[in-house]
Write a protein that holds these residues in place. Sequence first.
Motif: not given
Lengths: 286, 68
Positions: A276-286
């Motif tokens: 899950l973390v891997q999936k949403v990380e790009p969306l949450l990073r900025n």
Amino acid sequence: MPIWLETAIRSICILIGLFVITRILGKKQLSKLSFFEYIVGITVGDIAGTMSVDLGISLQEGITSILIWSLFPVAVARLSLRNKKFRDFVEGNSTVFIKNGKILEENLKREKYTVDELLEQLRKKDVFRVADVEFAVLEPNGDLNVLLKREKQPLTVGDVFPNPPREKEPQTVIMDGMILDEPLATMGLGRGWLKEQLDKQGVAIENVFLAQVDSYGQLTIDLYDDKIQIAEPQEKKLLLAAMKKVQADLELYALQTNSEEAKALYERNAAEMAELVQKVEPLLRN
Amino acid sequence: MTVASQVKQTLASLKGIHAGLQQLALTSQDETAQRTFHEAMLATEEIIADIKDRIGRLEFEEPQYHGK
């Protein structure tokens, strides 16, 4: 009628007329003037100027001439919208100068371009080595457009992250301390939500000069009082941190427990959380 | 801190994550982002169910810590 009064009336009428004409001609004129349109524009201005000052010219003559000069380009534009051949004739064709990395000398000669001029145009595009150019074309309006070789092209986000998170345009929801309801509604939000967000950041609406909502529903604000420090929105980063913490916790429990069954459960869920973390990380990073 | 209360804390964080993901799924404008957040939210629901299950068992095994 005194002469100055006649001149004044003429000038004002012509000013208004010119304004209407420029409106009819449209925005395209501004962005890319062909040589023909450029000349026409100057001539129309010249006629208008002479007409307003030179009382020897009768208004009839002047207006006829100005109408022909200004409406002819409109007619040409209309026609060239419809007909490709006519358009090529009127606006001219583009000429390829560099193809497959090789300069086409014949085309340079045809457009009366020297190598120096070509180099100058390339330098304007920040290209100093002709060898870096894959393709260059001279547009009908005189611009040189350059396609660099693949290895010389600047790096884009898509090169680094194959599927970057998409970003929509942000909406301005407060301007000069006034709430703009329409952009708020397009984001599917309301005044209540905005109030809540501002309260969370501890600012009053009257003190907000500008506030924008990005495509993830985060509010960024600029205050009249520049001395007040406002924190950047942290929700997404906090959420990501929380997810990572839970994942680590689950792994820890899996190591601590003595029961085989519980160990399996924790491990499975820790793996799922990591995914899950891997999936949403790009969306949450900025 | 007992194991049960630790796991309960994790459960609370999980619920917070669930709510955060749900909010992002609702406020995001981009459709793929919405879908990703929604899917992630559903996945956390499964994890929450598992952890709840585990807490029930822990309380059964260590009844002295029940409800703490």
